[in-house]
Write a protein that holds these residues in place. Structure first.
Motif, PDB file in Angstrom:
ATOM      1  N   THR A  86      31.255  65.527   1.248  1.00  0.00           N
ATOM      2  CA  THR A  86      31.614  64.515   0.267  1.00  0.00           C
ATOM      3  C   THR A  86      31.606  65.146  -1.121  1.00  0.00           C
ATOM      4  OG1 THR A  86      29.288  63.828   0.134  1.00  0.00           O
ATOM      5  CG2 THR A  86      30.723  62.600   1.643  1.00  0.00           C
ATOM      6  N   MET A  87      32.226  64.471  -2.078  1.00  0.00           N
ATOM      7  CA  MET A  87      32.343  65.042  -3.419  1.00  0.00           C
ATOM      8  C   MET A  87      30.990  65.323  -4.048  1.00  0.00           C
ATOM      9  SD  MET A  87      35.564  63.128  -5.234  1.00  0.00           S
ATOM     10  CE  MET A  87      35.339  64.096  -6.717  1.00  0.00           C
ATOM     11  N   ASP A  88      30.017  64.429  -3.802  1.00  0.00           N
ATOM     12  CA  ASP A  88      28.693  64.638  -4.386  1.00  0.00           C
ATOM     13  C   ASP A  88      27.794  65.497  -3.506  1.00  0.00           C
ATOM     14  OD1 ASP A  88      28.167  62.938  -2.309  1.00  0.00           O
ATOM     15  OD2 ASP A  88      27.398  61.305  -3.529  1.00  0.00           O
ATOM     16  N   GLU A  89      28.348  65.962  -2.370  1.00  0.00           N
ATOM     17  CA  GLU A  89      27.658  66.862  -1.437  1.00  0.00           C
ATOM     18  C   GLU A  89      26.364  66.256  -0.894  1.00  0.00           C
ATOM     19  OE1 GLU A  89      27.449  70.946  -2.512  1.00  0.00           O
ATOM     20  OE2 GLU A  89      29.374  70.935  -3.534  1.00  0.00           O
ATOM     21  N   THR A  90      26.310  64.924  -0.795  1.00  0.00           N
ATOM     22  CA  THR A  90      25.161  64.277  -0.154  1.00  0.00           C
ATOM     23  C   THR A  90      25.332  64.226   1.362  1.00  0.00           C
ATOM     24  OG1 THR A  90      26.168  62.100  -0.487  1.00  0.00           O
ATOM     25  CG2 THR A  90      24.647  62.884  -2.180  1.00  0.00           C
ATOM     26  N   ILE A  95      41.886  62.987   3.594  1.00  0.00           N
ATOM     27  CA  ILE A  95      42.081  62.953   5.050  1.00  0.00           C
ATOM     28  C   ILE A  95      43.237  62.016   5.329  1.00  0.00           C
ATOM     29  CG2 ILE A  95      41.012  62.459   7.277  1.00  0.00           C
ATOM     30  CD1 ILE A  95      38.297  62.969   5.989  1.00  0.00           C
ATOM     31  N   ARG A  96      44.380  62.556   5.723  1.00  0.00           N
ATOM     32  CA  ARG A  96      45.586  61.764   5.926  1.00  0.00           C
ATOM     33  C   ARG A  96      45.672  61.200   7.337  1.00  0.00           C
ATOM     34  NH1 ARG A  96      49.256  61.853   1.710  1.00  0.00           N
ATOM     35  NH2 ARG A  96      48.065  62.394  -0.159  1.00  0.00           N
ATOM     36  N   SER A  97      45.111  61.915   8.305  1.00  0.00           N
ATOM     37  CA  SER A  97      45.179  61.445   9.679  1.00  0.00           C
ATOM     38  C   SER A  97      44.005  62.010  10.467  1.00  0.00           C
ATOM     39  CB  SER A  97      46.503  61.884  10.327  1.00  0.00           C
ATOM     40  OG  SER A  97      46.531  61.557  11.701  1.00  0.00           O
ATOM     41  N   PHE A  98      43.405  61.157  11.286  1.00  0.00           N
ATOM     42  CA  PHE A  98      42.280  61.568  12.126  1.00  0.00           C
ATOM     43  C   PHE A  98      42.463  60.919  13.494  1.00  0.00           C
ATOM     44  CE2 PHE A  98      37.578  60.813  13.179  1.00  0.00           C
ATOM     45  CZ  PHE A  98      37.449  62.055  13.793  1.00  0.00           C
ATOM     46  N   GLN A  99      42.836  61.714  14.468  1.00  0.00           N
ATOM     47  CA  GLN A  99      43.062  61.229  15.821  1.00  0.00           C
ATOM     48  C   GLN A  99      42.028  61.851  16.747  1.00  0.00           C
ATOM     49  OE1 GLN A  99      47.158  62.411  16.543  1.00  0.00           O
ATOM     50  NE2 GLN A  99      47.921  60.432  15.850  1.00  0.00           N
ATOM     51  N   TYR A 100      41.500  61.059  17.671  1.00  0.00           N
ATOM     52  CA  TYR A 100      40.486  61.577  18.580  1.00  0.00           C
ATOM     53  C   TYR A 100      40.587  60.877  19.927  1.00  0.00           C
ATOM     54  CZ  TYR A 100      38.191  57.423  16.621  1.00  0.00           C
ATOM     55  OH  TYR A 100      37.913  56.145  16.193  1.00  0.00           O
ATOM     56  N   THR A 101      40.070  61.569  20.954  1.00  0.00           N
ATOM     57  CA  THR A 101      40.141  61.033  22.303  1.00  0.00           C
ATOM     58  C   THR A 101      39.109  61.720  23.184  1.00  0.00           C
ATOM     59  OG1 THR A 101      41.618  60.652  24.189  1.00  0.00           O
ATOM     60  CG2 THR A 101      41.861  62.734  23.039  1.00  0.00           C
ATOM     61  N   GLU A 102      38.725  61.051  24.269  1.00  0.00           N
ATOM     62  CA  GLU A 102      37.946  61.679  25.338  1.00  0.00           C
ATOM     63  C   GLU A 102      38.901  62.055  26.461  1.00  0.00           C
ATOM     64  OE1 GLU A 102      33.597  60.625  26.166  1.00  0.00           O
ATOM     65  OE2 GLU A 102      34.481  58.682  25.671  1.00  0.00           O
ATOM     66  N   ARG A 103      38.573  63.126  27.166  1.00  0.00           N
ATOM     67  CA  ARG A 103      39.454  63.618  28.217  1.00  0.00           C
ATOM     68  C   ARG A 103      38.722  63.648  29.547  1.00  0.00           C
ATOM     69  NH1 ARG A 103      42.201  68.915  25.214  1.00  0.00           N
ATOM     70  NH2 ARG A 103      43.115  67.760  23.430  1.00  0.00           N
ATOM     71  N   ILE A 121      36.931  58.272   5.236  1.00  0.00           N
ATOM     72  CA  ILE A 121      38.301  57.801   5.035  1.00  0.00           C
ATOM     73  C   ILE A 121      38.300  56.437   4.348  1.00  0.00           C
ATOM     74  CG2 ILE A 121      40.427  57.098   6.197  1.00  0.00           C
ATOM     75  CD1 ILE A 121      39.764  59.137   8.393  1.00  0.00           C
ATOM     76  N   LYS A 122      37.434  55.536   4.815  1.00  0.00           N
ATOM     77  CA  LYS A 122      37.377  54.184   4.261  1.00  0.00           C
ATOM     78  C   LYS A 122      36.858  54.171   2.824  1.00  0.00           C
ATOM     79  CE  LYS A 122      36.762  51.926   8.748  1.00  0.00           C
ATOM     80  NZ  LYS A 122      35.823  51.157   9.617  1.00  0.00           N
ATOM     81  N   SER A 123      36.123  55.211   2.422  1.00  0.00           N
ATOM     82  CA  SER A 123      35.597  55.260   1.054  1.00  0.00           C
ATOM     83  C   SER A 123      36.701  55.477   0.023  1.00  0.00           C
ATOM     84  CB  SER A 123      34.568  56.389   0.931  1.00  0.00           C
ATOM     85  OG  SER A 123      35.193  57.666   0.950  1.00  0.00           O
TER      86      SER A 123
END
Length: 219
Positions: A10-14, A111-119, A90-92
């Motif tokens: 994050t920008m504040d590195e917290t 972050i323009r796109s974040f896709q994830y899945t279980e396989r 992303i929501k921030s």
């Protein structure tokens, strides 16, 4: 371990995340703006515009269990907790810091796109793809108007800071060096200057500051 480390902060590195499994590759797209113009009796010409922001794409997975063959460190986080953290970023609606050690790739990105899945066959592991784009901060210059009505732009990217800066600061609960730098110097990215001036007080880890510590604020 590989020599490269992929970090998101994050920008504040917290909050920060080192990718537990390095991506096989990171793609970087860089381009300029172009406009094709039709000129009567002369034909088509291309007008080259300004450079566009760089785009980054990478893919890997968050493992459920540590494996010395591909994990970068042992204390890995739960994959779904990591997913929730990225979605929270992303929501921030704030940019994050991308830092790939050993390369010149570092700086603020969105972050323009974040896709994830279980396989099937990999229970508990979460595979993901990230699309990032370079972020450029907008800075405004101060304009002053003279008695004659002529506007003059004050040199420098930012409005001068007329506040009197404190010579020292006492750490309170919830502080980080980034927050202290933003509060005292007006720029969180100058936290390294505060750390350099107080390394003997803080110690080797700049992320571990203790309430009650008195820090010297550089001029």
């Amino acid at each position: 371990m590989a020599s490269l480390e992929f970090w998101l902060k994050t920008m504040d590195e917290t909050e920060w995340l080192q990718l537990p499994v390095n991506p096989e590759q990171i793609s970087v797209k860089t381009s300029h703006g172009y406009e094709d113009v039709q000129v009567t009796q002369l034909g088509e010409y291309t007008v080259i515009g300004e450079a566009l922001l760089k785009e980054y794409s990478l893919a890997s997975f968050f493992p459920r269990d540590y494996h010395p063959g591909f994990c970068e460190y042992e204390d890995i986080h739960d994959p779904w907790e990591t997913v929730e953290m990225i979605e929270k970023w992303i929501k921030s609606r704030r940019p994050v810091r991308l830092d790939i050690t050993g390369t010149k790739i570092k700086g603020l990105v969105t972050i323009r796109s974040f896709q994830y899945t279980e396989r099937a066959g990999n229970p508990g592991d979460v595979f993901y793809e990230l699309e990032l784009k370079e972020y450029a901060e907008v800075r405004f210059r101060q304009v002053e108007t003279t008695g004659s009505g002529k506007a003059t732009i004050i040199s420098g990217e930012q409005r001068p800071d007329a506040r009197v800066r404190p010579a020292a600061y006492v750490v309170v609960p919830g502080d980080t060096l980034w927050k202290i730098s933003q509060r005292t110097l007006g720029n969180g990215d100058r936290w390294r200057e505060i750390y350099a001036a107080n390394e003997t007080v803080i110690g080797k880890n700049p992320n571990r500051i203790v309430p009650g510590q008195k820090l010297v604020i550089p001029s």
